[in-house]
Every structure is written in structure tokens, then in C-alpha cells.
Design an enzyme around this catalytic site. Structure first.
Site, short mmCIF file in Angstrom:
data_model
loop_
_atom_site.label_atom_id
_atom_site.label_comp_id
_atom_site.label_asym_id
_atom_site.label_seq_id
_atom_site.Cartn_x
_atom_site.Cartn_y
_atom_site.Cartn_z
N HIS A 133 0.43 -0.88 0.16
CA HIS A 133 0.36 0.03 0.14
C HIS A 133 0.59 1.27 0.29
O HIS A 133 0.94 1.81 -0.70
CB HIS A 133 -1.01 -0.21 1.43
CG HIS A 133 -1.81 1.20 1.56
ND1 HIS A 133 -2.36 1.78 0.65
CD2 HIS A 133 -1.75 2.20 2.26
CE1 HIS A 133 -3.07 2.89 1.60
NE2 HIS A 133 -2.45 3.28 2.53
N HIS A 153 3.67 6.38 5.48
CA HIS A 153 2.58 7.37 5.65
C HIS A 153 2.27 6.59 7.12
O HIS A 153 0.82 7.46 7.52
CB HIS A 153 2.37 7.71 4.72
CG HIS A 153 1.13 6.85 4.26
ND1 HIS A 153 1.46 6.19 3.11
CD2 HIS A 153 0.03 6.78 4.68
CE1 HIS A 153 0.24 4.68 2.78
NE2 HIS A 153 -1.09 5.51 3.71
N GLU A 206 0.58 5.20 12.54
CA GLU A 206 -0.49 5.11 13.16
C GLU A 206 -0.98 3.27 13.22
O GLU A 206 -1.81 2.88 13.77
CB GLU A 206 -1.49 5.91 11.71
CG GLU A 206 -3.29 5.18 12.10
CD GLU A 206 -3.38 6.08 12.98
OE1 GLU A 206 -3.19 7.20 13.24
OE2 GLU A 206 -4.76 5.79 13.59
N ASP A 207 -0.43 3.00 12.22
CA ASP A 207 -0.81 1.75 11.86
C ASP A 207 0.56 0.03 12.65
O ASP A 207 0.27 -0.43 12.46
CB ASP A 207 -0.87 1.27 10.51
CG ASP A 207 -2.07 1.54 10.42
OD1 ASP A 207 -2.99 2.42 11.20
OD2 ASP A 207 -2.27 1.96 9.15
N ASP A 252 -2.96 8.73 -0.58
CA ASP A 252 -4.20 7.31 0.12
C ASP A 252 -5.15 6.78 -0.11
O ASP A 252 -5.58 5.69 -0.27
CB ASP A 252 -3.41 7.85 1.23
CG ASP A 252 -3.19 6.90 2.71
OD1 ASP A 252 -3.58 5.81 2.41
OD2 ASP A 252 -4.40 7.21 3.28
N ASP A 288 -22.85 16.07 -24.99
CA ASP A 288 -21.23 16.10 -23.85
C ASP A 288 -21.08 14.91 -23.33
O ASP A 288 -20.60 14.98 -22.62
CB ASP A 288 -20.74 17.59 -22.62
CG ASP A 288 -21.88 18.01 -21.72
OD1 ASP A 288 -23.12 17.15 -21.70
OD2 ASP A 288 -21.83 18.33 -21.64
MN MN Z 1 -2.43 4.95 4.22
#
Ligand code: MN
Length: 712
Positions: free
Chosen positions: A48, A72, A76-77, A139, A260
């Protein structure tokens, strides 16, 4: 999936300043800390961040952004900490990772549709560096591309709704149409699969009927330009199912009636070429009237530039054509990110990006183009903070707002009865300044009323107006009561019968509407009781001329409290003395006496906040001081103590106090937290010095977080 080496090569090709060693360390670090984690798809989790980095490298973003993408989700994880990131990769990347982490933490707090606009603002306000937002969008894009692996339909729908309401509009706002289109269509697929399916089926049917019309039209347009000798790139596509669906809704028409469905684009080198291309199109096909728009001479607010026109084109199809330069095109597709590409090599003309000024704070702080992106800050919402209610509603407030402002923003009754506030689950003082994303819980009590001190720290007009109105009403009530009692005493003193009915006959003389008005102006000191008596009895002669002074400053009081009389200078002998329960004055403190009608004098410390209540009544203030104080006597002092929630903390506290020969008169736990306890402790002390010594010893204890004397 892009491999380590290929990614490095790709980034280095447009960012030669890339620190390869750091890049490799970031890659390996992320891979290591994500370890065995897997995605809903069953892929290793690390795929990811790597894909997110790939998306951002397509936009040609700088090395720091790509490394941030790799890292990133680590804070957090995984077990990784921000400090670790800072130590290993420096302040810039740590700052960016921190920004992305914070956005991730707030993004799911609110699920309410009506909050979408506020949430968009919150995300913008929290993206101090535009690169934080770019990483977040990439993300989200990758998460949306893989959302079908998530098994819970509720969760898929929630994420899709959030994407279409929050992230797609944000991508559009910063001009990234390309990402906006994909986010919208991926969300549409989850939220309304039937509608999307029917549009796709219809489009396929139309294509089967007429063959690949797009290709045929492109071919014909190309030959038109070739014949005119203008170098032009022609492309075309069927619009995304979502944009078709939205247009069908808005215009309430069937798919065939939309002119269109297909969008054709002509890219040329210069602005004069744009107008030449327009001339060629208009002289080759029938123009649909009033569909022409010149966004080159008048760009859209987000600086979108293009010429738009509609013609009955090749194969008699009604088509929409956009004409623009390559550069306008890049900006339209990649928005803010496009700047990065143009900064490389090309001689950057800042005027070209003038439009960014409204969105970003730029050149004021940047020394040159190198610093451009690093220093860009989203300033649109920098003067606001956005906070959550416990239910997840988002409240927007001006910067500097406090829990009191928050309370009044919810409802005036919540503000008026506010007694306490929790921010993110922790009890805080009411004057605490709120930050973006804070969850604020207001505790109320019916008996609580606005305090005049609140006015000093609130920032919203609504809060201030309510507090002032309340204080005015309250003051008036006090003035009425005071006025009535002064007048009753004066009537009694002069052996006159006191009757409110009788007073009504003289209201007009004092320009009053009601008897209460009359009491109020008397209480305020605008008139004396004898002026009123003389108005009622024109022949009245006072028994004693001294009584013509306002009675309130004469202070005829009955002693009530037996203690304390001796220890204060400046009082009329025999006057009753009370120590204020708000500030608990101690010998040694600077003090002030306030005359209370009928009850004597109350002693406050000179800095007691309640003295504000008497600010407009100087006649009630008495200058007093402590006399040589009596060693035998003890005075009550109130303290507010925070201690760590640890075994032995309370014993430690009481030991310290008793070592100082002081006695605990009362001890109350006012807040019991997971990590700390808050106590209100009343201590009997000899004087202010005695108390200062105790407070100093308490503060020296490792178990004590803070100790303060309470004076309000
Ligand atoms: Mn992420």
C-alpha cells in the site's frame, strides 16, 4: 507493483536532489515495521505505501513527499513513533508524516452528511503543508482502488461516501481533476452500482450501434488540423459514468440528449495557437450558439484555463471541444502538483501561478523557487478551528476559541450552564484554547450561571453577548435588592411607613417605569434615599442632617461574627467581619473590605476575581489591612492539587502538610482521571507565608503535578 530500484530511478529522473541513501532507508524501514501485516486483499501491507508512493511519483513530486508516502502509515499502524521517524529521517519528513497521521485520526470522526463542508475545511486547515494533502489524496485513491476487497458493505459505503463528499471536492479545489474524476467514479461504483451499471450498459449499446465513435471523430479532427498546418494533439474520451449521471440528474434529460458524453481536447503550444485552432474548428463545423466560453482571457477562480465550444461535428454528432496549451492542461490535471513539474528546468514565471496566492501562502516567506513548495501553507482556514461534539458534529469557531465559546455555539443554555469541559476525554480549565480536531465535551449544571471572568477569554460575539446580558440582569437584580433595603431602612429610621404602592406616585419624578427601576437607580447610587423621601414628602425634614448621606456608605452594622474583629485595621469598631468564601484571605495577603448591606464587611484578597462585581460601587470598598496577627489563630486556605494516580500519592500529600504543622480541614476529589487525581484541599494555616511554604514542599514532591491556591 513498482520495485525499489525502479521507483528511485523514476524520482531521480525529475528530482536530482534526491537523497538515495535516505530513500533506501525509508523503504526498508517501512517494509520492516509493517512486517507481516496484510491488506484486506491478502497482499502484504507494505504494497500500500509503495503504491501510494508510485501515484505521487507519477505526479513528479519531490523526494520528501515520496518518502513520506512510504512512511505514511508507520506511526498510525505500527509500533514506530514520530520521534523515531524524526531521528532517522529528519524534521521535514517527520513533520509531513505527522500531518498525514493527524488527518487519518480525524477523518472518521464524523459521519454526518451536513458536516461535509466543515470536514473539508478541517482537512484543509490541518494540511499545513500542501504535500500532506497530496499524500492523503494519493492514500485515499489507492484505498479506493482496492476497496472492493473490504468485506463489510457498511464500511465500503461509509468510505465511499466520505470520499465523494470530502476528498473528491478537495482534489477539485486544488485543481487535480484527474484524481477527482477517479475518486468520484470509484465511489459511485460502491454507492450506486445500479445507476452506474445502467449508464455503462447504455454507453456500450451506443458504441455498438455507431462503432467506436470517439476514435472516428478523433481521426477526422486530426486530419482537419493537418490540412491547416497547425501542430495540435487531439484526444477524446467518453466522460466518466459519474459525471454523466450527475448531468442527467441536473438537466433531467436522457443520456442520448446529452451533448457532452464525449469530451474532445485539443492541445497546442501557445495561446495564439489556441485561438487559431478555435478558428479552424468554427470554420469547419456548424457552431452550437451560445456554448462558446473563453476561460483563457477570463480564467475560472481555480485558474482553470481553456476555450470551450460545442459544434455539430464529424458524423453529425454534437460534441464539446476544449482547446488549451500543454501547460494549461498539466495545471488542469494536476493542479498544485503541476507546479513541481514546472519548477524543474523550465524558467518559472511566478505570475503564472499567481492564482495559487489565494490558496497558498507563498512567496512572502520563500526565498526562491526551491523553497516554494516547502513553505506553501494552506491559509484559507487558518483563522478558524474545527472541533467535534461527542456525537461527532463539527463546530467551526474562530481561532483562539475556548470551551465556553464552544458551549455557546451549541446552544445558549449549554454556554450559560457550563461548569466544566473535557477535551479529548481530559478535564481542562474553561479558558483552554481549542485546537483543530479536538473533541469537546461540555459539562453543565442547572445551578451554574455565567461568570464575569469568562468575558476576558471568550472570543465569539455570541458568547460575549450572552455573558453580558446575564451580568446586566444579575446586576440589576442586586441593585434592586440593595435599593429596596436602603430605602426601607431610611423610612424606618425616619418613622415613615414604607409602601411600594405609595412609591408608584413619584416614579415620574425619577423618570422610572416601575418601582423596581426606582430601587435600581437608588442601588446604583444615582440618587440617595433622602432624595426619594423628600420627593414623596415635600415637607420632610430629616431628624439628623448626617442621615442625608447615602446610608450605604455610613455602614451602621450589627456585629455578627465574634472572631476577627481585632485583627483588621481600617474598620469601624463594632462592624461585623466575614472572610470571603471565594478567596479565603490569610494574614499577610493584601486585602480589601466590601460593605454588604445588613451583614457587615466581607474581606477579600485584593486580587479576588469576585471584586469585579463591585467595580461600579466604589462607595462600598473599604481600605483595610491585617493588624499584628494572632499566632494562635488559624485561617482556612483553599488549594487545588493535581497528583499522579499512584499508590501512596494521597499519603505523601498529607504527610507533607502535617510536617508543616498545618491541618487539613477538608479534602475533596474534584476529578478522578486515569492518570491523575484532582483534589480541593482546605488547609488551616497561620498566614500566607505558612501556606507558601506548604505549597512549595508539595510542588517539590515527585507525585504532585501541580498545586495552586484557589482564589475564586
Ligand atoms: Mn494509508
Amino acid at each position: 507493483m513498482i520495485q525499489q530500484h525502479a521507483l528511485i530511478e523514476k524520482v531521480r529522473s525529475y528530482d536530482p536532489t534526491l537523497d538515495e541513501d535516505k530513500f533506501n532507508r525509508a523503504y526498508l524501514f517501512s517494509m520492516k515495521v509493517h512486517g507481516e501485516q496484510v491488506r484486506a486483499s491478502g497482499d502484504p501491507y507494505f504494497s500500500h505505501p509503495l503504491e501510494v508512493a508510485g501515484i505521487l511519483s507519477d505526479m513528479k513530486l519531490d523526494g520528501a513527499t515520496i518518502m513520506t508516502a512510504l512512511l505514511h502509515d508507520t506511526v498510525e499502524d505500527t509500533g514506530a513513533t514520530l520521534e523515531e521517524i524524526r531521528k532517522l529521517f529528519g524534521d521535514e519528513i517527520a513533520g509531513l508524516v505527522n500531518g498525514v497521521t493527524k488527518l487519518t485520526q480525524i477523518e472518521l470522526q464524523s459521519s454526518q452528511t451536513k458536516q461535509a463542508e466543515n470536514l473539508r475545511k478541517l482537512v484543509l486547515a490541518m494540511s499545513n503543508d500542501i504535500r500532506v494533502l497530496l499524500v492523503k489524496l494519493a492514500d485515499r485513491l489507492h484505498n479506493m482502488r482496492t476497496l472492493h476487497h473490504v468485506s463489510s458493505e457498511d464500511k465500503r459505503r461509509r468510505i465511499a461516501r466520505e470520499t465523494i463528499e470530502i476528498y473528491a471536492p478537495l482534489a477539485e479545489r486544488i485543481g487535480m481533476h484527474h484524481i477527482k474524476d477517479e475518486l468520484e467514479d470509484l465511489s459511485f461504483k460502491i454507492l450506486n452500482p445500479d445507476a452506474r451499471e445502467s449508464i455503462v450498459t447504455r454507453l456500450n449499446f451506443l458504441e455498438r450501434e455507431g462503432g467506436d465513435i470517439v476514435k472516428k471523430i478523433i481521426k477526422e479532427l486530426k486530419s482537419v488540423f493537418k490540412n491547416s498546418n497547425l501542430k495540435a494533439e487531439v484526444s477524446g474520451r467518453v466522460k466518466t459514468p459519474y459525471s454523466i449521471w450527475r448531468k442527467m440528474h441536473r438537466k433531467n434529460v436522457a443520456i442520448e440528449q446529452l451533448s457532452d458524453i464525449m469530451a474532445f481536447r485539443i492541445l497546442v503550444n501557445t495561446i495564439p495557437d489556441c485561438y487559431q485552432a478555435l478558428g479552424i474548428i468554427h470554420s469547419s463545423y456548424i457552431v452550437v450558439p451560445s456554448r462558446f466560453k473563453d476561460y483563457i482571457s477570463t480564467p475560472k477562480p481555480n485558474n482553470y484555463q481553456s476555450l470551450h465550444t460545442s459544434v455539430i461535428g464529424p458524423l453529425k454528432h454534437r460534441i464539446e471541444i476544449q482547446i488549451r496549451t500543454h501547460e494549461m492542461h498539466t495545471i488542469s490535471e494536476y493542479g498544485v502538483a503541476a507546479h513541481w513539474q514546472y519548477k524543474q528546468g523550465k524558467n518559472t514565471d511566478h505570475k503564472q501561478y499567481h492564482w495559487l496566492r489565494s490558496l497558498l501562502e507563498i512567496l512572502e516567506h520563500a526565498a526562491g523557487p526551491e523553497e516554494f513548495l516547502e513553505h506553501t501553507k494552506l491559509e484559507m482556514f487558518q483563522d478558524q478551528v474545527f472541533c467535534f461534539t461527542p456525537a461527532g458534529d463539527l463546530i467551526s469557531l474562530p481561532r483562539g476559541a475556548t470551551p465556553i465559546d464552544f458551549g455557546y455555539a451549541i446552544h445558549s443554555a449549554v454556554g450559560n450552564h457550563c461548569v466544566g469541559a473535557k477535551i479529548n476525554g481530559r478535564m481542562v480549565p474553561l479558558r483552554t484554547v481549542l485546537h483543530n480536531g479536538d473533541q469537546v465535551e461540555i459539562t453543565t449544571s442547572k445551578s451554574q450561571t455565567p461568570s464575569p471572568t469568562w468575558e476576558r477569554f471568550v472570543v465569539t460575539g455570541k458568547a460575549r453577548a450572552h455573558i453580558r446580558r446575564f451580568i446586566r440582569t444579575q446586576q440589576r437584580a442586586q441593585f434592586i435588592e440593595l435599593g429596596r433595603s436602603i430605602l426601607q431602612k431610611s423610612f424606618h429610621h425616619e418613622n415613615l411607613e414604607f409602601s411600594e404602592k405609595f412609591l408608584e406616585t413619584i416614579l415620574a419624578k425619577f423618570k422610572c417605569q416601575t418601582v423596581d427601576d426606582l430601587f435600581s437607580i437608588l442601588g446604583e447610587g444615582q440618587h440617595t434615599s433622602y432624595e426619594i423621601i423628600r420627593a414623596a414628602y415635600p415637607d420632610f425634614r430629616a431628624k439628623n442632617p448626617i442621615d442625608l448621606q447615602p446610608i450605604v456608605s455610613k455602614a451602621k452594622f450589627i456585629p455578627k461574627e465574634k472572631d476577627a474583629i481585632v485583627s483588621i485595621r481600617g474598620l469601624i469598631p463594632g462592624m461585623a467581619v466575614h472572610y470571603a468564601k471565594c478567596c479565603h484571605p490569610l494574614p499577610g495577603d493584601k486585602i480589601v473590605g466590601i460593605v454588604m448591606t445588613g451583614t457587615g464587611v466581607t474581606i477579600h484578597t485584593y486580587d479576588c476575581e469576585n471584586l469585579n462585581n463591585y467595580a461600579n460601587e466604589p462607595e462600598r470598598w473599604i481600605d483595610v489591612a491585617w493588624d499584628s496577627h494572632n499566632e494562635q489563630k488559624h485561617y482556612l486556605a483553599r488549594t487545588n492539587v493535581f497528583v499522579n494516580n499512584q499508590p501512596g500519592a494521597l499519603a505523601n500529600l498529607t504527610t507533607i502538610i502535617s510536617k508543616h504543622n498545618a491541618n487539613i480541614a477538608n479534602l475533596k476529589i474534584s476529578h478522578r482521571g486515569d492518570t491523575f487525581f484532582e483534589f480541593i484541599i482546605d488547609i488551616e494555616v497561620k498566614d500566607a507565608d505558612h501556606l507558601s511554604n506548604i505549597i512549595a514542599s508539595l510542588r517539590a514532591s515527585s507525585l504532585v503535578i501541580s498545586v495552586d491556591r484557589v482564589k475564586h
